[in-house]
Motif scaffolding. Structure first.
Motif, short mmCIF file in Angstrom:
data_model
loop_
_atom_site.label_atom_id
_atom_site.label_comp_id
_atom_site.label_asym_id
_atom_site.label_seq_id
_atom_site.Cartn_x
_atom_site.Cartn_y
_atom_site.Cartn_z
N GLU A 90 20.36 -24.82 -49.27
CA GLU A 90 21.53 -25.22 -48.50
C GLU A 90 21.83 -24.19 -47.42
O GLU A 90 21.65 -22.99 -47.63
N SER A 91 22.30 -24.66 -46.28
CA SER A 91 22.72 -23.77 -45.21
C SER A 91 24.19 -23.98 -44.84
O SER A 91 24.83 -23.08 -44.29
N ASP A 92 24.71 -25.19 -45.16
CA ASP A 92 26.11 -25.47 -44.88
C ASP A 92 26.99 -24.64 -45.82
O ASP A 92 26.78 -24.66 -47.05
N PRO A 93 27.96 -23.87 -45.29
CA PRO A 93 28.76 -23.00 -46.16
C PRO A 93 29.48 -23.74 -47.28
O PRO A 93 29.54 -23.26 -48.41
N VAL A 94 30.02 -24.95 -46.99
CA VAL A 94 30.75 -25.70 -48.01
C VAL A 94 29.81 -26.14 -49.12
O VAL A 94 30.09 -25.97 -50.32
N GLN A 95 28.69 -26.71 -48.75
CA GLN A 95 27.73 -27.17 -49.76
C GLN A 95 27.10 -26.00 -50.50
O GLN A 95 26.72 -26.12 -51.66
N LEU A 96 27.02 -24.86 -49.82
CA LEU A 96 26.46 -23.68 -50.47
C LEU A 96 27.35 -23.22 -51.63
O LEU A 96 26.86 -22.86 -52.70
N VAL A 97 28.66 -23.27 -51.41
CA VAL A 97 29.59 -22.89 -52.48
C VAL A 97 29.44 -23.85 -53.66
O VAL A 97 29.40 -23.42 -54.83
N GLU A 98 29.33 -25.16 -53.37
CA GLU A 98 29.20 -26.13 -54.46
C GLU A 98 27.89 -25.93 -55.21
O GLU A 98 27.85 -26.04 -56.44
N ALA A 99 26.82 -25.60 -54.48
CA ALA A 99 25.53 -25.38 -55.14
C ALA A 99 25.58 -24.14 -56.03
O ALA A 99 25.00 -24.14 -57.13
N VAL A 100 26.26 -23.09 -55.58
CA VAL A 100 26.38 -21.89 -56.41
C VAL A 100 27.20 -22.19 -57.66
O VAL A 100 26.86 -21.77 -58.77
#
Length: 701
Positions: free
Chosen positions: A561-571
């Motif tokens: 993921e590179s999108d900051p919002v989706q990155l948080v959800e992935a973490v």
């Protein structure tokens, strides 16, 4: 012009560096090459001058490390004196029969003026100087050096650990910690060197005795056998020269011994030695009894009244002046602090860089008064320590200060300069909290608890037992403020975490997992990106205690993921087990509130339609969702039960932002964040019938 100045500077630096090697070679030559008596005079005066300079420096340093070169200076001063002893012995034995000035005017002056030309007196004077130097000063200084070196080396690991603890607690910057470590190492080296240097002083004193004996015996033998002198004439000539030579050497030796003793017996202070002594014994309470005792002795029969009574008057005058000075200092301390100049404005008056602040009205100053035990400060320290363990990073220091603009019993809590909490307390009373299961009511000033909003009353301390029996929870004022601060720090954890804290976490992780850190930052994530991810987790109540696992999740998610919002959800999905265990223990099922399928579908559609909107849920629907979940949460939270709202990954972030202002203690999870093996207990379902969110029981009805 600049080139010439640079060349001159380089030349001076090179010349300065060559002085010590050249001086050392000259000392060696002085021991083996015959020198004229005039050069001896110059050498003796130089020796006395150097010894006086060393003594003055030793007396004026504020701490021993300010004269860290002292052991080496002591070594070379001792070598100079021994070299002069060797050269003067040669001159005395070779030319002593020519007269008292054969070895130079300095030795002649010490032999004739200081001891009156009587070698018997000279022997006794030299013996007394040797006793003072060898038995008293040198022996004492050597013992102090030995003990100081041992204690300093033993304390070195503890000091290093204290520096590391202060660094980890955020009390020191890395540069300050590095400087402190260097200072500790220098201190150990200094006292170790002083332990050895004290042996030079002791050996020099012993060498002075042996050289005197050699000069006397050699002079008597050479005078009688080589120059045909009688024993009496040889003794009068050579013994006088030997005593003068010994005294010339022992005076600077005594000065260096005093310097060594003053250095090793010093205690670190902001004053030099004279200022330190004056600040500690300059007390009127010490000199007043001295004056009284001297006056009593002065009036006794048979006492020297003309000496004792003036001394008593002098001590009394000193006590009077010291008392006036103490009174003047007390007035200055009691006066309100004023600026040095009304026209000068300091930066500290217009800026405040404290991350956490606690301002107190003047009526609450007693809570932080050291003379009263400072109960609030102890609780703040405990809160910082506990929250640092729970959240996974060091909570910054809380700047506590008074604020005259506040009401006397008011306090105010700020985060990064923003006021986030304030209330009024009674510093002399106790706060009785309504636990919800009261047996009886107690009279007092009714208020709301500033932390949880519970009904409470302020009561006098003598009603404490009565309140406890009635079912109240009774706390003191310091605990009220500390609990309020604790709640605010937990809520504002994300605002207290920045790139500096991120770097410290990464530095600590690098020691145990260097490859993980190397694969996390600066690629694929910058330091700012890692800090933003950590802040996003903290904002939703996810601690950073297991930062290694969190960092692994960040590294894995960043590859997809590179999108900051989706990155948080992935973490979050990768550390779901860590999130769940902050809600319930491992062996207990996770209580959850879910959404009805229709409501879930409606939310997902709204979020996909308004993907870029801050609040994509329609306001009316959002209000009904908050109201429905609030009705569920109230009874559960009152029972002390924690639960989570579980929804789809698409709707999780939007629903979390919707509930956070109203239900900050209710976490919102996605289905993917719950571990596969975790049992779940569905406590309620929020349904959607005619766009009206309701409980599942209502839907079934």
């Amino acid at each position: 012009m600049n080139k010439a100045l640079l060349n001159r500077t380089v030349w001076l630096s090179s010349a300065r560096g060559a002085v010590l090697p050249i001086a050392t070679l000259l000392l060696m030559m002085l021991m083996v090459v015959p020198v004229h008596a005039t050069l001896l005079d110059i050498g003796f005066i130089t020796n006395i001058m150097i010894s006086l300079a060393v003594l003055m420096v030793a007396l004026n340093v504020a701490k021993p490390l300010d004269f860290s070169s002292f052991p080496t200076v002591l070594l070379f001063a001792t070598l100079l004196r021994l070299a002069l002893n060797v050269a003067s012995t040669r001159v005395v034995l070779v030319s002593g029969h020519e007269g008292p000035d054969a070895a130079g005017h300095v030795i002649e002056a010490f032999g004739s003026f200081l001891i009156g030309g009587d070698y018997a007196v000279g022997i006794f004077v030299f013996a007394i100087l040797m006793i003072i130097n060898l038995v008293v000063i040198t022996k004492g200084a050597g013992r102090v050096s030995e003990v100081s070196a041992r204690f300093t080396l033993d304390a070195m690991p503890g000091k290093q650990m204290a520096i590391d603890a202060d660094l980890n607690a955020g009390l020191l910057t890395p540069d300050e910690a590095k400087s402190r470590r260097a200072e500790v190492a220098t201190e150990a080296d200094f006292y170790g060197s002083m332990d050895g240097a004290s042996k030079f002083v002791k050996g020099d004193a012993i060498a002075g005795v042996l050289i005197l004996v050699v000069n006397i015996v050699g002079g008597l033998i050479l005078g009688t056998l080589s120059h045909g002198m009688t024993i009496a004439d040889a003794a009068s000539t050579y013994v006088l020269l030997a005593i003068g030579d010994a005294l010339v050497a022992q005076v600077p030796a005594l000065l260096l011994s005093i310097a060594a003793a003053s250095i090793v017996t010093r205690v670190n202070s902001s004053f030099d030695l004279s200022g330190q002594i004056a600040s500690q014994i300059g007390s009127s309470r010490a000199w007043t009894p001295v004056a009284g005792i001297l006056f009593f002795l002065g009036i006794l029969p048979g006492m020297p009244h003309l000496i004792v009574l003036p001394a008593a008057a002098l001590a009394g005058f000193a006590a009077w002046r010291l008392r006036k000075a103490e009174a003047a200092r007390a007035v200055i301390v009691d006066e309100p602090i004023a600026a040095a100049s009304p026209s000068v404005i300091g930066w500290d008056e217009v800026s405040d860089d404290a991350a956490l602040g606690l301002e107190l009205g003047y009526g609450l100053i007693g809570l932080v008064d050291e003379r009263k035990g400072a109960p609030l400060m102890a609780r703040i320290t405990g809160i910082r320590r506990q929250l640092s363990r729970e959240l996974g990073f060091v909570i910054p220091l809380v700047r506590v200060r008074d604020n005259m603009s506040l009401a006397p019993n008011c306090y105010r809590i700020t985060v990064a300069g923003v006021i986030v909490g304030e209330d009024e307390i009674s510093p002399d009373d106790l706060l009785a909290l309504d636990s919800g299961d009261l047996i009886d009511r107690i009279q007092g000033r009714a208020v709301k608890d500033p932390t949880f909003g519970l009904d409470a009353v302020w009561i006098s301390p003598d009603k404490r037992a009565e309140a406890v029996v009635a079912g109240y929870t009774v706390v003191d004022p310091a605990t009220v403020v500390a609990t309020h601060l604790n709640q605010i720090v937990q809520t504002a954890a994300a605002e207290l975490f920045g790139m500096d804290e991120t770097q410290k976490l990464l530095d600590a992780l690098k020691e145990s997992a260097p490859q993980l850190v190397a694969n996390l930052t600066p690629q694929p994530l910058t330091l700012a990106s890692v800090a933003a991810l950590c802040r996003a987790l903290l904002a939703e109540g996810v601690p950073l205690k297991d930062f290694r696992r969190t960092a692994e999740a960040m590294a894995d998610a960043a590859r997809e993921e590179s999108d900051p919002v989706q990155l948080v959800e992935a973490v979050r999905q990768r550390i779901g087990a860590l999130i769940v265990q902050t809600i319930v223990p491992v062996k207990m099922p996770l209580p959850v509130v879910t959404l009805d399928a229709g409501l879930e579908s409606l939310l997902n559609q709204a979020i996909r339609t308004g993907r870029d909107a801050v609040h994509p849920i329609e306001p009316g629907l959002a209000q009904r969702i908050v109201q429905a979940i609030g009705e569920i949460a109230g009874p559960l939270l009152n029972q002390g039960r924690r639960f989570a709202v579980v929804t789809s990954p698409v709707a999780r972030r939007a629903l979390s932002r919707l509930l956070a202002p109203h239900l900050p203690d209710v976490p919102v999870l996605s289905f993917l964040e719950i571990p596969d093996g975790k049992s779940v207990e569905v406590v309620a379902v929020v349904g959607n019938e005619n766009n009206q969110p309701m409980l599942a029981s209502e839907v079934a009805a």
